[in-house]
Design a protein around this motif. Structure first.
Motif, PDB file in Angstrom:
ATOM      1  N   GLY A 135       0.810  -1.212   0.000  1.00  0.00           N
ATOM      2  CA  GLY A 135       0.000   0.000   0.000  1.00  0.00           C
ATOM      3  C   GLY A 135       0.841   1.258   0.000  1.00  0.00           C
ATOM      4  N   VAL A 174      -6.121   1.263  -6.414  1.00  0.00           N
ATOM      5  CA  VAL A 174      -6.256   0.093  -5.546  1.00  0.00           C
ATOM      6  C   VAL A 174      -6.346  -1.185  -6.382  1.00  0.00           C
ATOM      7  N   ASP A 178      -3.667  -4.255  -6.308  1.00  0.00           N
ATOM      8  CA  ASP A 178      -4.093  -5.623  -6.012  1.00  0.00           C
ATOM      9  C   ASP A 178      -3.686  -6.585  -7.117  1.00  0.00           C
ATOM     10  N   ILE A 246      -6.983  -0.698   0.901  1.00  0.00           N
ATOM     11  CA  ILE A 246      -7.659   0.593   0.713  1.00  0.00           C
ATOM     12  C   ILE A 246      -7.167   1.615   1.730  1.00  0.00           C
ATOM     13  N   VAL A 249      -3.472   2.689   0.758  1.00  0.00           N
ATOM     14  CA  VAL A 249      -3.311   3.402  -0.512  1.00  0.00           C
ATOM     15  C   VAL A 249      -4.093   4.720  -0.493  1.00  0.00           C
TER      16      VAL A 249
END
Length: 305
Positions: A135, A174, A178, A246, A249
Motif C-alpha cells: 500500500g 487500488v 491488487d 484501501i 493506498v
C-alpha cells in the motif's frame, strides 16, 4: 473404526477441523446475526437497543439507513461512493485481470527455458510483499508531492491532480495495486494445474495435426479449468473482503468497500447497523462461493475430471 466406511472415516478425520471452524467462524457469524436484530443504542449505557427483528435489513436494502451510515450501502446513482458497487467493481475487475495475467505467467513458467528460476522469483516476489508495504508503494507513487506518476497521467487526461482524493482514481489505483500483488497467487495455483496435465496428450494432439492454439483449446484449457476456478474462488473471497489495501493506498472515505463500511459504522457505535452490513457481506460472499461450487461441479462433470 475398522467397521467404518471410507466416507465415514474421512469425516471422522475431518471432525476436529470442522469443530474448530465452527467455533471460530459460525459462532461469530451467528452472534453477528443476533446483534443485527436489535436497534442501535447511541446514548444509553447498553450497546444495543430494543429488539427490532429484520428492520435493520429492510432499511439497509431500501436505502433508509444510508443517512446514518458513513457511506451509502447501495446507491446506483453514485456507484463509486456506494459500498456494494465499489466492492463489486473492485472484485470483478481485479479478479478478471489477475486471472488473465496469472494464466499468462503460469504458461510461461510451465515452459523449459534458461533462467526459469529467476523468472519465477521475479513473478512470485510481489506476492511476498506485506499489504502495508504494498500500500505504501502505491501511495507514494500517486502522492501528488512525491509521486512521479501523477503529472504524466494527469497530462494524458487519465488522472486528476489529486488522485488519492478522487474516488474513481483511487479505485483504479487500488485495483492496480491488487493485481500487481495477487497475480502471482493465481499463477501458482494455475501452474500446479498445468503441471498435472499428462504430457502425452500434447503428443497425441501434435500427431493429429492440431496447432498449438488448438492443443491449448482442446487439451490445456479443459484440464486446467478446475484449477482456474479454484484460484478465482479464493481471490474473489479475498477481493470482497478488501480493507487493508484501501486504508494504506487511499482511505475508506474515498474507496468505501463493504469491509470499510462495517469498520466505519462500528466505530460510530452503531453496532447493530454494523452487524447488519457485516452479515449481508457474509451472505454475498456465501452466494458467490455457492455459484463457484456449482460451476466447479459442472466443469468436473463435463470434463470427467
Amino acid at each position: 473404526m475398522e467397521n467404518l466406511s471410507d466416507t465415514q472415516f474421512a469425516y471422522l478425520l475431518l471432525a476436529p477441523s470442522l469443530l474448530i471452524f465452527a467455533v471460530i467462524a459460525f459462532w461469530p457469524l451467528a452472534r453477528t446475526f443476533q446483534m443485527s436484530l436489535y436497534a442501535n443504542s447511541l446514548y444509553g449505557a447498553e450497546r444495543l437497543g430494543d429488539f427490532v427483528g429484520f428492520s435493520n435489513y429492510v432499511m439497509l436494502l431500501t436505502g433508509e439507513l444510508n443517512s446514518s451510515l458513513p457511506r451509502p450501502f447501495l446507491d446506483l446513482a453514485q456507484p463509486f461512493t456506494s459500498a456494494v458497487t465499489v466492492t463489486l467493481i473492485f472484485t470483478v475487475v481485479s479478479v478478471l485481470f489477475e486471472t488473465i495475467i496469472g494464466f499468462g505467467q503460469a504458461l510461461i513458467l510451465n515452459q523449459d527455458f534458461r533462467g526459469r528460476r529467476w523468472v519465477r522469483v521475479a513473478i512470485i516476489l510481489p506476492w511476498a510483499v506485506p499489504i502495508v508495504i504494498q500500500g505504501m508503494i502505491f501511495y507514494l507513487l500517486f502522492q501528488p508531492t512525491v509521486g512521479f506518476l501523477v503529472e504524466p497521467l494527469h497530462q494524458l487526461g487519465l488522472f486528476s491532480t489529486t488522485p488519492q482524493a478522487n474516488s474513481v482514481d483511487s479505485l483504479i489505483i487500488v485495483i492496480v495495486a491488487d493485481v500487481w500483488k495477487t497475480s502471482a497467487f493465481m499463477a501458482l495455483i494455475i501452474l500446479a494445474g498445468l503441471q498435472s496435465v499428462d504430457r502425452s496428450l500434447y503428443d497425441v494432439a501434435k500427431v493429429s495435426g492440431a496447432s498449438k492454439f488448438e492443443a491449448f483449446k482442446t487439451v490445456t484449457l479443459p484440464l486446467v479449468l478446475p484449477s482456474v476456478l479454484v484460484a478465482m474462488l479464493f481471490r474473489t473471497i479475498g477481493a470482497m473482503r478488501v480493507y487493508g489495501l484501501i486504508t494504506t493506498v487511499s482511505s475508506c472515505n474515498t474507496v468505501p468497500s463493504l469491509s470499510c463500511l462495517v469498520v466505519q459504522t462500528f466505530s460510530t457505535s452503531r453496532y447493530a447497523a454494523a452487524a447488519a452490513v457485516a452479515f449481508v457481506t457474509a451472505a454475498l460472499i456465501g452466494l458467490v462461493v455457492t455459484v463457484y461450487i456449482v460451476k466447479f461441479a459442472d466443469v468436473q462433470g463435463a470434463g470427467g475430471i
